[in-house]
Each structure stands twice: as C-alpha cells, then as structure tokens.
Design an enzyme around this catalytic site. Structure first.
Site, PDB file in Angstrom:
ATOM      1  N   LYS A  61     -34.098 -24.007  33.402  1.00  0.00           N
ATOM      2  CA  LYS A  61     -35.504 -23.717  33.093  1.00  0.00           C
ATOM      3  C   LYS A  61     -36.317 -23.800  34.368  1.00  0.00           C
ATOM      4  O   LYS A  61     -36.375 -24.846  35.017  1.00  0.00           O
ATOM      5  CB  LYS A  61     -36.025 -24.700  32.053  1.00  0.00           C
ATOM      6  CG  LYS A  61     -37.508 -24.531  31.774  1.00  0.00           C
ATOM      7  CD  LYS A  61     -37.993 -25.332  30.588  1.00  0.00           C
ATOM      8  CE  LYS A  61     -39.492 -25.230  30.463  1.00  0.00           C
ATOM      9  NZ  LYS A  61     -39.999 -25.931  29.272  1.00  0.00           N
ATOM     10  N   LYS A  88     -34.215 -19.622  31.147  1.00  0.00           N
ATOM     11  CA  LYS A  88     -35.626 -19.368  30.846  1.00  0.00           C
ATOM     12  C   LYS A  88     -36.434 -19.367  32.130  1.00  0.00           C
ATOM     13  O   LYS A  88     -36.277 -20.290  32.917  1.00  0.00           O
ATOM     14  CB  LYS A  88     -36.109 -20.469  29.907  1.00  0.00           C
ATOM     15  CG  LYS A  88     -37.556 -20.427  29.559  1.00  0.00           C
ATOM     16  CD  LYS A  88     -37.898 -21.576  28.668  1.00  0.00           C
ATOM     17  CE  LYS A  88     -39.395 -21.594  28.542  1.00  0.00           C
ATOM     18  NZ  LYS A  88     -39.934 -22.875  28.266  1.00  0.00           N
TER      19      LYS A  88
HETATM   20  C1  PBG Z   1     -42.288 -27.163  26.623  1.00  0.00           C
HETATM   21  C2  PBG Z   1     -42.023 -25.715  26.642  1.00  0.00           C
HETATM   22  C3  PBG Z   1     -42.686 -24.707  27.365  1.00  0.00           C
HETATM   23  C4  PBG Z   1     -42.151 -23.500  26.933  1.00  0.00           C
HETATM   24  C5  PBG Z   1     -41.168 -23.785  26.007  1.00  0.00           C
HETATM   25  N1  PBG Z   1     -41.092 -25.158  25.854  1.00  0.00           N
HETATM   26  C6  PBG Z   1     -43.808 -24.792  28.322  1.00  0.00           C
HETATM   27  C7  PBG Z   1     -43.627 -25.401  29.627  1.00  0.00           C
HETATM   28  O1  PBG Z   1     -42.547 -25.859  30.008  1.00  0.00           O
HETATM   29  O2  PBG Z   1     -44.654 -25.492  30.302  1.00  0.00           O
HETATM   30  C8  PBG Z   1     -42.597 -22.130  27.387  1.00  0.00           C
HETATM   31  C9  PBG Z   1     -42.355 -21.008  26.414  1.00  0.00           C
HETATM   32  C10 PBG Z   1     -43.121 -19.763  26.669  1.00  0.00           C
HETATM   33  O3  PBG Z   1     -43.777 -19.566  27.708  1.00  0.00           O
HETATM   34  O4  PBG Z   1     -43.062 -18.887  25.791  1.00  0.00           O
HETATM   35  N2  PBG Z   1     -41.916 -27.853  27.772  1.00  0.00           N
END
Ligand code: PBG
Length: 322
Positions: free
Chosen positions: A195, A248
C-alpha cells in the site's frame, strides 16, 4: 510467424462476437468488490468528492446486501464513520460500533454475501492517523493490539474477511494470532500488503472523514518510488499468514501487480482507489471522455496486469462488455 498478407491481425477484431471470443482478460462481477461507507444513522448522504458514492446509514444495510447479492458481486468492503472519534480510535473495536452493526445487518439480510471489513484506525482517531500517536508519530507496536482487537470484533460480528490497511509492521501476524486465540481460525485475512502513500486516496478521505490532522502517512505507507520493497512487503504478509494480498492503488501500480502475480501467483487483489475512480467520473461529467468505456478499460488493464480480485466503487454498475 508468417506475415502480411497471410496474417491479418484485424480479422479477429471484425465483430463483437469475435472480439469477445478472443478476449484474454475479462471482467466478471463475481471478482469485483464494492467498497461502501456506513454511518450510524440518518439518511444517505452523497459524498461531494466522489460522484455516485454515498455514506449509507446502517439501517440501509439490508437493502444494500440484497442488491450486492442480486448483482452477483464478489463481496463488499466496509468503511465506518463512527459516532465519535478519540485518540485511541475506540469506535473501531466497540462491540456496537458502526461496522460491527453493519456486518450483522448485512449478514442477516444476505448470509452468503462475502463481507470484508477494512481494519484500520484512521477513521476512528481524532488525529486521523492509522494508529496510536506518540511524540508526533504512529507507534507501531502499541497499535498492533488495537488492530487485533478491531479484527476480532469484526469477526465476532460475522465478517468473512478482515482487511488490515494500516501498514504497521507485524500486524498480519498479530491479527492472525488474536483471531485464532478467540476461535476465529477460519476468518480470512486480506492484507493491504503493498500500500503506497498515494495522493489518489484524496477523495476517500473526504468520504471517510479520515484525513490526518497533522503530517501525512509517508511514515508508514510505501514510497511510490519503490517496487522491490513491495515484493518484500507481500512476502512478509504471506509469511505472517495473509490468505490474500492486495496492491493499492491499482492503475499507478500495474507493474507491481504484474510482479506480484509472477512472483507469488494468484490470487492477487488490487484496489482501484477513490482518486482513480473520481478522475474518470469527473472527466466524463466534463464531457472529456466516455466514462463507462474509460472505467471498463481501466479495470481491464488492472486484470491484464494480473489482478484476480478488484476493489472498485464502480463494481455495481461498470459495463462488463465493450
Ligand atoms: C484506511 C484506508 C484508506 C483507503 C483504504 N483504507 C485511506 C488511507 O490510507 O489514507 C483508501 C481507499 C481509496 O482511496 O479509495 N487506511
């Protein structure tokens, strides 16, 4: 290979039937996951930053579960907007928390729907970070216990899959141990393994009301400059017991998806995040492109890169055929 005029590549592109016949990548709803935002009560509120996306009240969960089932979706992925936030994100692991209640309501309406819960603290902490903050930074080890508690509470409510998205080191192992100890050995862990700290999460933070109140997430999410590091992250999460791993964002990481698939095999999940979705929707609203075709093309590219499962806000309505 013989060339022109014996070989004419266009022959197989001539009709829709032929194109369908030779399509390598396909979009099927059973492998699309629908991310949803739930709040405790009120009426559905459109998210200003994301065309077509709503914050839903828990009382609508039953109807949504039936819709997801009727569409044949692969599952739903839940994010919660708690009634109140605090330093320790206690709304994340409260037995009557918004996600716990939503999971129970979804399962009452559609027992067979695959329910995945995002496990993170950022929507629940007053400072908006994904863990416990000490001296201005997220304390990795102190956060693990709260993530494990959150995952156990989701499993106890009936979640099939818990999906840690916090990027703390060691969280998959901590969650696996806690689940096993509490009698949830069958609960699946889908880790947000690779991520990245991405600007493409911008619209999500509006939808989930989870923007950090100071600083950013670069101290725990990955640097977009790195690819080898993603392979290490995925290997570690698999070692710690992740059943499924995710990359992601998706479109900016097609190379990572491909490398992950080749190195570890499937199934690989990829998340077409809020910014990827919103760019297409806003460009379509501005008349700059055909939104349905662009969405399908982006999702096909993610499939072609090697993703088996795709999280997308377009899950219920993307056009599957060209
Ligand atoms: C929570 C999380 C996030 C997303 C999914 N889980 C936000 C982040 O990490 O700031 C992002 C999903 C999206 O942008 O559609 N940590």
């Amino acid at each position: 290979m013989t060339g022109f005029p014996t070989r004419r590549m266009r022959r197989l592109r001539r009709t829709a039937g032929l194109r369908r016949l030779v399509a390598e990548a396909r979009l099927v709803r059973s492998q699309l996951i629908w991310p949803l935002f739930f709040k405790p009560e009120g009426s559905p509120t459109p998210v200003s930053a994301m065309p077509g996306v709503m914050q839903h009240p828990v009382k609508d969960a039953g109807a949504i579960a039936r819709r997801a089932t009727d569409l044949g979706l692969g599952g739903v992925l839940l994010f919660g907007l708690p009634a109140a936030k605090d330093e320790k994100g206690s709304g994340a692991y409260h037995e009557q928390g918004v996600i716990q209640e939503t999971v129970r309501a979804l399962k009452r309406a559609a027992q067979d729907l695959v329910v995945i819960t995002d496990v993170c603290l950022c929507e629940y902490t007053s400072h908006g970070h994904c863990g416990i903050v000490r001296d201005g930074a997220v304390d990795n080890d102190a956060t693990l216990e709260l993530l494990a508690r959150t995952a156990v509470s989701h499993a106890a409510a009936g979640a099939d899959v818990v999906a840690p998205s916090d990027m703390m080191d060691g969280r998959v192992g901590a969650i696996r141990r806690a689940l096993d100890q509490k009698g949830f050995a069958d609960t699946v862990i889908l880790s947000y393994a690779a991520k990245y700290a991405s600007a493409f999460y911008g619209p999500f933070r509006v939808a989930a009301e989870s923007a950090p109140q100071f600083g950013d997430r670069r101290g725990y999410q990955m640097d977009p400059a790195n690819g080898d590091e993603a392979m290490k992250e995925i290997a570690l999460d698999l070692d710690e017991g992740a059943d499924l791993v995710m990359v992601k964002p998706a479109l900016p990481c097609l190379d990572i998806i491909r490398r992950a698939k080749e190195r570890f095999g499937g199934p690989i999940a990829a998340y077409q995040v809020s910014g990827e979705y919103t760019m297409i929707k806003l460009a379509a609203q501005a008349g700059a492109l055909d939104g349905d075709l662009a969405m399908r093309e982006a999702l096909l590219a993610i499939r072609r890169a090697g993703a088996d499962i795709i999280m997308t806000y377009a899950a219920p309505d993307v056009r599957l055929d060209g």
